[in-house]
Write an enzyme that holds these catalytic residues in place. Structure first.
Site, PDB file in Angstrom:
ATOM      1  N   CYS A 204       0.770  -1.256   0.000  1.00 57.68           N
ATOM      2  CA  CYS A 204       0.000   0.000   0.000  1.00 57.68           C
ATOM      3  C   CYS A 204       0.797   1.300   0.000  1.00 57.68           C
ATOM      4  O   CYS A 204       0.671   2.137  -0.893  1.00 57.68           O
ATOM      5  CB  CYS A 204      -0.902   0.046   1.229  1.00 57.68           C
TER       6      CYS A 204
ATOM      7  N   HIS B   8      -2.397   7.048   4.593  1.00 56.47           N
ATOM      8  CA  HIS B   8      -1.237   6.144   4.688  1.00 56.47           C
ATOM      9  C   HIS B   8       0.031   6.722   4.062  1.00 56.47           C
ATOM     10  O   HIS B   8       0.851   5.996   3.491  1.00 56.47           O
ATOM     11  CB  HIS B   8      -1.556   4.772   4.062  1.00 56.47           C
TER      12      HIS B   8
HETATM   13 CA    CA Z   1      -2.989  -2.148  -0.717  1.00 57.69          CA
END
Ligand code: CA
Length: 472
Positions: free
Chosen positions: A71, A129
């Site tokens: 990610c 994130h």
């Molecule tokens: Ca991901």
């Protein structure tokens, strides 16, 4: 009267007319989606009519990639248009709101900063994130508005969001339970998470449509934990496996959101001049019941199942519907394409690594956008060798139909046009090509930095080094 006319003419000519026609741009980034889990990528289990309509009305990139197999680094690449290891973003960031060095360095210029150079209204929705420290949050990275959460994932039901803010978080994954943020404020929310993210996107479009806007819509679905509401679960009576059924429901909830976005664009008559990208941040995860067929392996590896993702772009005003583009492209191209469209003359301090895709999609340029695409996987799981802590570092290069891949002592070469599943290692017959690609990879690696912060798998070590991590 003459004076007034002259004034009007002057005003007219001094206006930046381009601004009236600049397209809106929406990047829909989903999380850990399996390659084979959409209608247009071949699923006969999960129906995704709205996402399929983006594909049908625009261009499908059959060989579309992201720049990392998990990610956080993948997002860092997309949002800067740069290979993220160039600036040391080589691992999946931990949730550390007190640490200004865990996330996207402030020296990086984001795609939202790019849109701000042309006064776009900018919104980030969903999973961030890219750093939880206050200096690294969306409003400090080019976004006017933010609705979502800062962690690598989140619980999906509001009743689970029982931590008021970061001061109540006492472990990395506990942060999945914090209340959502609207800009810098923690808020109460009642809807299933994916529905809330769609609702906020639609509402922003409805209030902002008179001037150009940029939306970065990062759904965390279908990333774990696997949680779906009855409304979506009921659509899959034929799937008996509970996890697969929940996963399918989560994908279906995204598809509903895409449908709502398309509707509001049409209602406000801006559909034709809005560019929509749809892609996943990495391949389907081993843990989320996704289906990566026909690709090999999954999230976290540099096999195709980790880095090749469903990728479409729609722009009715400029891109012919039903276009299929088969040459390799990468998520970094979104930045370069956006720049070419809205502000081609802008001088950037940092070199970008993507290409403007439009001339290739339209057939004005018959070449390859990228002669080579590169990956370095900095290792997901630390291991101990001769008493020294190290990582499995793997390398891959894509060049035309070929892919070179070096992994844990295995040297591989695949012809992806005839062998999409990476079953036949053809290195023995093609040593010179393999060696040439290794050489390219070695050269490219010289431009990279080692990871500048510890990653998810280093949670314990980080806690040891930072004993005050959860103390406020
Ligand atoms: Ca991901």
């Amino acid at each position: 009267m003459k004076k007034i006319l002259l004034f009007c003419l002057l005003v007219l000519f001094s206006c930046d007319f381009k601004n009236d026609t600049l397209p809106n741009v929406i990047v829909i980034l989903v999380d850990d989606l399996g390659y084979g889990d959409l209608g247009f990528t071949g699923s006969n289990e999960i129906s995704t009519p709205n996402i399929d309509s983006l594909a049908e009305n625009g261009v499908i990139f059959t060989d579309g990639y992201v720049s990392y197999a998990v990610c956080s680094p993948s997002r860092a690449g997309l949002i800067t248009g740069r290979y993220q290891d160039t600036f040391g973003y080589g691992l999946n960031a931990l949730y550390t709101p007190k640490d200004p060095n865990m996330g996207l360095p402030l020296s990086e210029f984001t795609i939202a900063d790019l849109f701000k150079t042309k006064n776009y209204k900018t919104l980030a929705v969903g999973k961030w994130h890219l750093g939880a420290h206050e200096s690294l949050r969306p409003l400090n990275r080019g976004f006017d508005e933010f609705f979502g959460f800062l962690t690598g994932g989140h619980q999906y039901f509001p009743e689970q969001w029982n931590l008021a803010d970061e001061t109540e978080v006492k472990c990395n994954f506990c942060a999945y339970r914090t209340k959502l943020l609207r800009n810098e404020e923690r808020i109460d929310e009642n809807e299933y998470l994916t529905d809330a993210l769609s609702r906020e996107t639609v509402s922003f479009i409805d209030k902002s449509f008179k001037s150009p806007f940029f939306i970065y819509l990062a759904y965390n679905a279908p990333h774990g934990p696997l949680q779906a509401s009855e409304k979506y679960l009921n659509r899959f009576p034929n799937i008996k496996d509970k996890r697969r059924k929940t996963y399918a429901a989560m994908v279906s909830s995204i598809d509903d959101g895409v449908g709502q976005i398309i509707s509001i664009l049409k209602k406000n008559e801006i559909y034709d001049n809005t560019i929509i990208y749809f892609l996943s941040d990495n391949g389907g995860a081993k843990s989320n019941a996704s289906n990566n067929a026909p690709l090999k392996s999954h999230k976290g590896t540099l096999y195709e199942g980790g880095i090749r993702i469903p990728f479409v772009m729609q722009w009715p005003n400029e891109i012919k519907s039903g276009t299929i583009f088969k040459k390799p492209i990468i998520s970094l191209d979104i930045f370069a394409t956006s720049k070419a469209i809205i502000n081609p003359d802008l001088k950037l301090n940092n070199e970008i690594h993507g290409q403007n895709l439009l001339p290739y999609i339209k057939g004005n340029n018959g070449g390859y956008p990228h002669e080579h695409l590169y990956w370095r996987n900095n290792g997901h799981q630390p291991y101990i060798e001769n008493g020294v802590r190290a990582r499995y570092i793997t390398h891959a290069v894509r060049s035309k139909n070929y892919k070179m891949f070096i992994r844990r002592g295995d040297s591989m070469l695949f012809d992806l046009y005839s062998d999409i599943g990476e079953k036949n290692n053809i290195i023995e017959k093609n040593r010179p090509l393999f060696n040439e690609l290794v050489k390219k990879s070695v050269e490219w690696n010289k431009t990279l930095m080692d990871p500048i912060f510890l990653g998810l798998r280093d949670d314990e070590l980080y806690n040891k080094l930072n004993p005050d991590r959860y103390i406020y």
